[in-house]
Design a protein around this motif. Structure first.
Motif, PDB file in Angstrom:
ATOM      1  N   VAL A 126     119.280  71.268  10.932  1.00 30.16           N
ATOM      2  CA  VAL A 126     118.824  72.508  11.564  1.00 30.16           C
ATOM      3  C   VAL A 126     118.883  72.337  13.072  1.00 30.16           C
ATOM      4  CG1 VAL A 126     116.954  74.185  11.764  1.00 30.16           C
ATOM      5  CG2 VAL A 126     117.297  72.944   9.624  1.00 30.16           C
ATOM      6  N   VAL A 127     119.541  73.288  13.736  1.00 27.53           N
ATOM      7  CA  VAL A 127     119.664  73.255  15.195  1.00 27.53           C
ATOM      8  C   VAL A 127     119.052  74.524  15.746  1.00 27.53           C
ATOM      9  CG1 VAL A 127     121.210  73.058  17.149  1.00 27.53           C
ATOM     10  CG2 VAL A 127     121.777  71.912  15.001  1.00 27.53           C
ATOM     11  N   ASP A 128     118.092  74.369  16.644  1.00 29.17           N
ATOM     12  CA  ASP A 128     117.410  75.504  17.273  1.00 29.17           C
ATOM     13  C   ASP A 128     117.959  75.660  18.692  1.00 29.17           C
ATOM     14  OD1 ASP A 128     115.758  77.483  18.062  1.00 29.17           O
ATOM     15  OD2 ASP A 128     113.902  76.326  17.964  1.00 29.17           O
ATOM     16  N   PHE A 129     118.639  76.773  18.948  1.00 33.30           N
ATOM     17  CA  PHE A 129     119.243  77.010  20.257  1.00 33.30           C
ATOM     18  C   PHE A 129     118.276  77.808  21.131  1.00 33.30           C
ATOM     19  CE2 PHE A 129     123.032  76.782  17.440  1.00 33.30           C
ATOM     20  CZ  PHE A 129     123.498  75.566  17.909  1.00 33.30           C
ATOM     21  N   PRO A 130     118.216  77.519  22.418  1.00 34.35           N
ATOM     22  CA  PRO A 130     117.307  78.240  23.331  1.00 34.35           C
ATOM     23  C   PRO A 130     117.746  79.688  23.509  1.00 34.35           C
ATOM     24  CG  PRO A 130     118.773  76.802  24.569  1.00 34.35           C
ATOM     25  CD  PRO A 130     119.005  76.499  23.120  1.00 34.35           C
ATOM     26  N   VAL A 146     117.910  86.488  23.316  1.00 31.54           N
ATOM     27  CA  VAL A 146     118.078  86.233  21.886  1.00 31.54           C
ATOM     28  C   VAL A 146     118.148  84.729  21.660  1.00 31.54           C
ATOM     29  CG1 VAL A 146     119.488  86.622  19.842  1.00 31.54           C
ATOM     30  CG2 VAL A 146     119.345  88.399  21.608  1.00 31.54           C
ATOM     31  N   ASP A 147     117.319  84.221  20.753  1.00 28.60           N
ATOM     32  CA  ASP A 147     117.434  82.819  20.342  1.00 28.60           C
ATOM     33  C   ASP A 147     117.723  82.775  18.846  1.00 28.60           C
ATOM     34  OD1 ASP A 147     114.981  83.747  19.574  1.00 28.60           O
ATOM     35  OD2 ASP A 147     113.959  81.843  19.861  1.00 28.60           O
ATOM     36  N   SER A 148     118.438  81.744  18.439  1.00 24.15           N
ATOM     37  CA  SER A 148     118.924  81.671  17.063  1.00 24.15           C
ATOM     38  C   SER A 148     118.736  80.265  16.503  1.00 24.15           C
ATOM     39  CB  SER A 148     120.399  82.068  16.977  1.00 24.15           C
ATOM     40  OG  SER A 148     121.168  81.242  17.833  1.00 24.15           O
ATOM     41  N   VAL A 149     118.833  80.183  15.180  1.00 25.49           N
ATOM     42  CA  VAL A 149     118.726  78.917  14.459  1.00 25.49           C
ATOM     43  C   VAL A 149     119.934  78.807  13.539  1.00 25.49           C
ATOM     44  CG1 VAL A 149     117.331  77.527  12.892  1.00 25.49           C
ATOM     45  CG2 VAL A 149     116.224  79.008  14.563  1.00 25.49           C
ATOM     46  N   VAL A 150     120.596  77.638  13.555  1.00 24.73           N
ATOM     47  CA  VAL A 150     121.786  77.413  12.741  1.00 24.73           C
ATOM     48  C   VAL A 150     121.508  76.274  11.771  1.00 24.73           C
ATOM     49  CG1 VAL A 150     124.235  76.788  12.744  1.00 24.73           C
ATOM     50  CG2 VAL A 150     123.314  78.237  14.560  1.00 24.73           C
ATOM     51  N   SER A 159     127.089  70.747  20.922  1.00 22.54           N
ATOM     52  CA  SER A 159     127.397  71.584  22.071  1.00 22.54           C
ATOM     53  C   SER A 159     128.427  72.639  21.709  1.00 22.54           C
ATOM     54  CB  SER A 159     127.906  70.705  23.220  1.00 22.54           C
ATOM     55  OG  SER A 159     128.266  71.483  24.330  1.00 22.54           O
ATOM     56  N   ALA A 160     129.395  72.256  20.879  1.00 24.29           N
ATOM     57  CA  ALA A 160     130.424  73.218  20.476  1.00 24.29           C
ATOM     58  C   ALA A 160     129.807  74.351  19.658  1.00 24.29           C
ATOM     59  CB  ALA A 160     131.500  72.503  19.670  1.00 24.29           C
ATOM     60  N   ILE A 161     128.910  74.010  18.740  1.00 21.88           N
ATOM     61  CA  ILE A 161     128.265  75.045  17.930  1.00 21.88           C
ATOM     62  C   ILE A 161     127.389  75.944  18.802  1.00 21.88           C
ATOM     63  CG2 ILE A 161     126.569  75.447  16.113  1.00 21.88           C
ATOM     64  CD1 ILE A 161     127.601  73.039  14.679  1.00 21.88           C
ATOM     65  N   SER A 162     126.675  75.358  19.777  1.00 20.86           N
ATOM     66  CA  SER A 162     125.814  76.147  20.652  1.00 20.86           C
ATOM     67  C   SER A 162     126.623  77.163  21.448  1.00 20.86           C
ATOM     68  CB  SER A 162     125.055  75.207  21.590  1.00 20.86           C
ATOM     69  OG  SER A 162     124.290  75.948  22.515  1.00 20.86           O
ATOM     70  N   ASN A 163     127.699  76.705  22.052  1.00 13.66           N
ATOM     71  CA  ASN A 163     128.526  77.611  22.854  1.00 13.66           C
ATOM     72  C   ASN A 163     129.188  78.679  21.978  1.00 13.66           C
ATOM     73  OD1 ASN A 163     127.954  76.273  25.276  1.00 13.66           O
ATOM     74  ND2 ASN A 163     129.585  74.776  24.923  1.00 13.66           N
ATOM     75  N   LEU A 164     129.663  78.256  20.801  1.00 12.14           N
ATOM     76  CA  LEU A 164     130.303  79.218  19.914  1.00 12.14           C
ATOM     77  C   LEU A 164     129.308  80.264  19.410  1.00 12.14           C
ATOM     78  CD1 LEU A 164     132.855  80.049  18.385  1.00 12.14           C
ATOM     79  CD2 LEU A 164     132.221  78.447  16.583  1.00 12.14           C
TER      80      LEU A 164
END
Length: 320
Positions: free
Chosen positions: A71-75, A89-93, A112-117
């Motif tokens: 689980v990755v929590d993006f700011p 907007v913040d999201s969780v992948v 980092s690639a997933i965050s930017n994408l």
């Protein structure tokens, strides 16, 4: 001076070094983990769960990969909607590594690639929606975002299982306006619910009164039926009692007449005695309160006979 025995010391050191070297070459891999081993700088093999031996100085463990879901929590990211409203907007992948080799050698920094994408894809999707649609279409945005990320990360040996938009934060003035709108909507719903409740209460009250009147009328009807039934039974019993009394009276009268008849028969009364008794009865009737008296013809004859008797009695007294 005696010489120091260096031979055994050197042999001991060599043995200790070999033991330490063997121990360092043993690798224990936990379940749900995979080790990538390189030989002379090139990928050689994968070590899955269990005990493995790595050749010292030739092979090395280049990477340790987990096969569990991550689980990755993006700011929060700043984005603009179709109606030019800036939102955060913040999201969780949720993703999982499916091919550890490609995940290691196809992408340098997968997170980092997933965050930017994710941020780029979200900007494109939200830019096609206005603020109201963005707030009410989270599931649609989540599904589109997951499909795009899953397709893009497949070549990196990753699978995106789920994407969730956690928070959508509009500007403070829009938040205040939305709060006022929600308050007005809550007030309207409260009034509607109160009116609906009063309406249902009146309906239930009217229905209750109607049912009460029906039950009361039914009770009165049953009461009248029971009262009529009781009167009927009372009259029947009274009539039966009167009939029984009449029957008993008639029976008593008949027995009395029979007794009188038996007495008369036993005494053999003469005609004169019967007429005398009739006169006594007539005397009792005359002593009554009636203003008129009807005398049968037989009674008048009897009276004449009485006068004759009186004359005879007077003549006897004169002679004496």
């Amino acid at each position: 001076m005696s010489e120091i025995p260096y031979g055994p010391i050197i042999i001991g050191i060599i043995v200790l070094f070999v033991v330490l070297l063997l121990l360092s070459s043993i690798r224990i891999v936990r379940q749900s983990e995979v080790y990538l081993v390189e030989r002379l700088g090139k990928f050689h093999r994968k070590l899955e769960s269990g005990i493995h031996i790595v050749v010292p100085f030739i092979e090395r463990v280049a990477s340790k990969k987990t096969l569990r879901e991550t689980v990755v929590d993006f700011p929060p990211q700043s984005m603009i909607t179709k109606d030019n409203v800036s939102i955060q907007v913040d999201s969780v992948v949720f993703y999982q590594v499916t091919d550890v080799v490609r995940h290691e050698y196809e992408i340098a920094n997968p997170l980092s690639a997933i965050s930017n994408l994710t941020a780029t894809t979200l900007r494109n999707l939200i830019g096609e929606l206005d603020l109201d649609e963005t707030l009410t279409s989270r599931d649609t945005v989540n599904n589109k975002l997951r499909a795009i990320l899953d397709q893009a990360t497949d070549k990196w040996g990753m699978k995106v299982n789920r994407v969730e938009i956690r928070n959508i934060i509009p500007p403070i003035d829009i938040q205040n306006a939305m709060e006022r709108q929600m308050q007005a909507e809550r007030t309207r719903r409260e009034k509607v619910l109160n009116a609906q409740g009063e309406k249902e209460s009146k309906i239930l009250k009217a229905e209750g009164e109607k049912q009460s009147q029906i039950l009361e009328a039914e009770g009165q009807r049953l009461s009248q039926i029971e009262r009529a039934r009781g009167d009927k039974e009372s009259q029947v019993l009274r009539a039966e009692g009167e009939a029984e009394a009449i029957i008993k009276l008639a029976e008593a009268k008949a027995r009395g007449e029979q007794v009188v008849l038996d007495v008369w028969r036993a005494a053999s009364p003469t005609k004169e005695m019967v007429q005398l008794r009739s006169m006594e009865a007539l005397e009792k009737v005359a002593n009554g309160t009636a203003s008129k008296l009807v005398i049968p013809t037989d009674a008048t004859k009897l009276l004449g006979m009485v006068e004759s008797v009186k004359e005879v009695m007077r003549s006897d007294k004169t002679e004496q």
